[in-house]
Design an enzyme around this catalytic site. Structure first.
Site, PDB file in Angstrom:
ATOM      1  N   LYS A  10       0.836  -1.200   0.000  1.00 13.17           N
ATOM      2  CA  LYS A  10       0.000   0.000   0.000  1.00 13.17           C
ATOM      3  C   LYS A  10       0.871   1.250   0.000  1.00 13.17           C
ATOM      4  O   LYS A  10       1.923   1.270   0.650  1.00 13.17           O
ATOM      5  CB  LYS A  10      -0.904   0.020   1.238  1.00 13.17           C
ATOM      6  CG  LYS A  10      -2.022  -0.956   1.228  1.00 13.17           C
ATOM      7  CD  LYS A  10      -2.806  -0.940   2.545  1.00 13.17           C
ATOM      8  CE  LYS A  10      -3.575   0.341   2.768  1.00 13.17           C
ATOM      9  NZ  LYS A  10      -4.508   0.231   3.910  1.00 13.17           N
ATOM     10  N   SER A  17      -9.286   1.005   2.618  1.00  6.70           N
ATOM     11  CA  SER A  17      -8.230   1.748   1.981  1.00  6.70           C
ATOM     12  C   SER A  17      -7.213   0.868   1.245  1.00  6.70           C
ATOM     13  O   SER A  17      -6.372   1.387   0.509  1.00  6.70           O
ATOM     14  CB  SER A  17      -7.491   2.596   3.031  1.00  6.70           C
ATOM     15  OG  SER A  17      -6.801   1.776   3.971  1.00  6.70           O
ATOM     16  N   SER A  70     -10.286  -1.625   6.477  1.00  5.11           N
ATOM     17  CA  SER A  70      -9.531  -1.373   5.251  1.00  5.11           C
ATOM     18  C   SER A  70      -8.971  -2.608   4.552  1.00  5.11           C
ATOM     19  O   SER A  70      -8.508  -2.511   3.417  1.00  5.11           O
ATOM     20  CB  SER A  70      -8.380  -0.406   5.545  1.00  5.11           C
ATOM     21  OG  SER A  70      -8.877   0.875   5.830  1.00  5.11           O
TER      22      SER A  70
END
Length: 474
Positions: free
Chosen positions: A86, A161, A185
């Site tokens: 990420k 996310s 997330s």
């Protein structure tokens, strides 16, 4: 041998360890898939092909040396496995954007804890995946790169996310990927993209912790296409002394005991943001119940009562960190409206207000865990809605037109069963159900008691066997 990207992570790991595949050929295969389709899906923000091939060459040299010296037992557990991180995670020499146009984008001087742990286990980083600004939202759209799109329907969001990572796994850009979860997330994008996402319990994965996380909400965990692949990554993330005997992968395939599973549609958000659950989601939940009952588990309704002060307290704790982010005043305008609003409110709150919110969440956790303990596992839908169209939360055309409070309300109604699991520090897994008649994927969430990560993986594996269909890259 099947095409490389069709192999499960476990099968790919085994082929790399046996020398049937080279790390360089493996990296080349996945980089080629990214090059061919990332312009459509936007899963990766940065692709580090040159460094990945250098790292893969070094991995092949290590494999040859250990084989020559008869020391193959020393081969790292994720030798040659391609990963993406990420774009909230520092990877040495690569820019970490945090999804924000308001920050200076400089290469990270060193690996962060999560990248360091997985690289030490032998994994090869192919680049950085798309995230929302500072990881704040349930959709992965920002002002620095194209949005992360859902491989099942590119006009829709992949969630957030960890949206870029989930899209990459679902599309076969990666065999599996690490995510982080502070309010859903991992589980939100897993459900939106039709893959499995495991949020471990608090404290199990040290590399997922954040010093700015006052309520200790965030934990790292795997995104994968099946339970065994998730278990393989979890073995690499969890210190040896904290793993079950034999490890997660060895135990994931064993049948779980017969369990009492409580089904709940109750949410701590419903008092402030009343929401409706889509028919497709309810159908998915019923399919999940039927499969769990077929496996011999007792499934019944669970009446969970939540304190209506939760939404304000969670929002206060969740957004506290963005108030202290170092952003030059002249660059504040580059923030998205939602981030700018959260930041302004966080800066106006006193430290006492944040401490009171964290204290309330601790009591909320005790009360909620006590209610959950009446059951072995709690079952909820993973999401209340299927994947939303791009721009649906923030404003059409990615022009950030929506009111920030409306944006946040939509997110809470989309994922009303996620954040309280982080507050409670419990493990949870989102398990995919295949789309029905060309629809979008859905999923169920199983919330376990403290320390039940292996049990959740066993349930997921049992569910996969009864479901009878494997999740294949799109």
């Amino acid at each position: 041998m099947a095409e490389m990207h069709l192999l499960s992570a476990v099968s790919l790991r085994d082929a790399l360890a046996a020398g049937e595949l080279s790390a360089r050929d493996t990296a080349t295969c996945f980089l080629s898939r990214i090059a061919a389709r990332n312009h459509v899906l936007g899963a990766f923000v940065t692709v580090t092909a040159e460094q990945a091939l250098l790292d893969a060459g070094a991995a092949d040299a290590l494999h040859a040396r250990l084989r020559r010296e008869g020391r193959m037992a020393e081969l790292p557990p994720l030798h040659g496995m391609p990963l993406g991180f990420k774009d909230l995670t520092d990877v040495a020499g690569v820019v970490t954007t945090h999804g924000s146009a308001a920050l200076d984008h400089k290469p990270a001087p060193a690996d962060g804890a999560l990248a360091s742990a997985l690289k030490s286990a032998g994994a090869i980083s192919l680049g950085k995946t798309q995230v929302p600004e500072f990881g704040l939202t349930a959709y992965s759209e920002n002002r620095i790169a194209p949005p992360s799109r859902n491989p099942h329907s590119p006009g829709r969001s992949s969630g957030g996310s960890s949206g870029g990572s989930a899209a990459a796994v679902a599309a076969g850009f990666l065999p599996f990927a690490p995510g982080s979860d502070g309010g859903g997330s991992i589980r939100i994008p897993a459900a939106a993209c039709g893959i499995l996402g495991l949020k471990p319990g608090r404290g199990l994965v040290p590399a997922g912790e954040s010093p700015g996380d006052a309520a200790r909400l965030v934990v790292a965990g795997p995104l994968a296409r099946n339970a065994a692949d998730a278990a393989l990554m979890l073995d690499a993330l969890v210190p040896p002394e904290s793993r079950p005997d034999g490890g997660y992968l060895a135990g994931a395939g064993k049948a779980p005991p017969r369990l009492r599973i409580g089904v709940s549609l109750d949410s701590p958000w419903s008092g402030v943001f009343p929401f409706e659950t889509e028919p497709e989601v309810l159908d998915s939940l019923n399919r999940g119940i039927a499969l769990l009952e077929e496996a011999g588990h007792t499934v019944g309704g669970a009446d969970i009562r939540y304190d209506n002060r939760y939404p304000d307290a969670f929002t206060t704790a969740w957004t506290a960190g963005v108030g202290s982010a170092r952003i030059l005043p002249q660059r504040e305008a580059l923030l998205t409206p939602l981030t700018r609003t959260f930041r302004k409110r966080a800066q106006q709150r006193s430290p006492r207000k944040v401490a009171e919110a964290v204290g309330f969440l601790r009591q909320f956790s005790q009360d909620t865990v006590a209610q959950y303990a009446q059951w072995d596992v709690i079952l909820t839908p993973a999401l209340a809605q299927t994947a939303r169209p791009l721009g649906w939360f923030s404003g059409s055309g990615n022009r950030w037109e929506a009111d920030p409070d409306e944006d946040y309300r939509r997110q809470c109604e989309f994922a009303p069963w996620s954040s309280m699991v982080n507050v409670c520090g419990l493990p949870a897994v989102s398990i995919p159900l295949p789309p029905v008649e060309g629809g979008l994927p859905t999923g169920i969430q199983l919330i376990g008691q403290a320390g039940s990560e292996l049990l959740l993986l066993q349930l997921a594996a049992q569910f996969e066997r009864l479901r009878g269909t494997e999740i294949q890259p799109l």
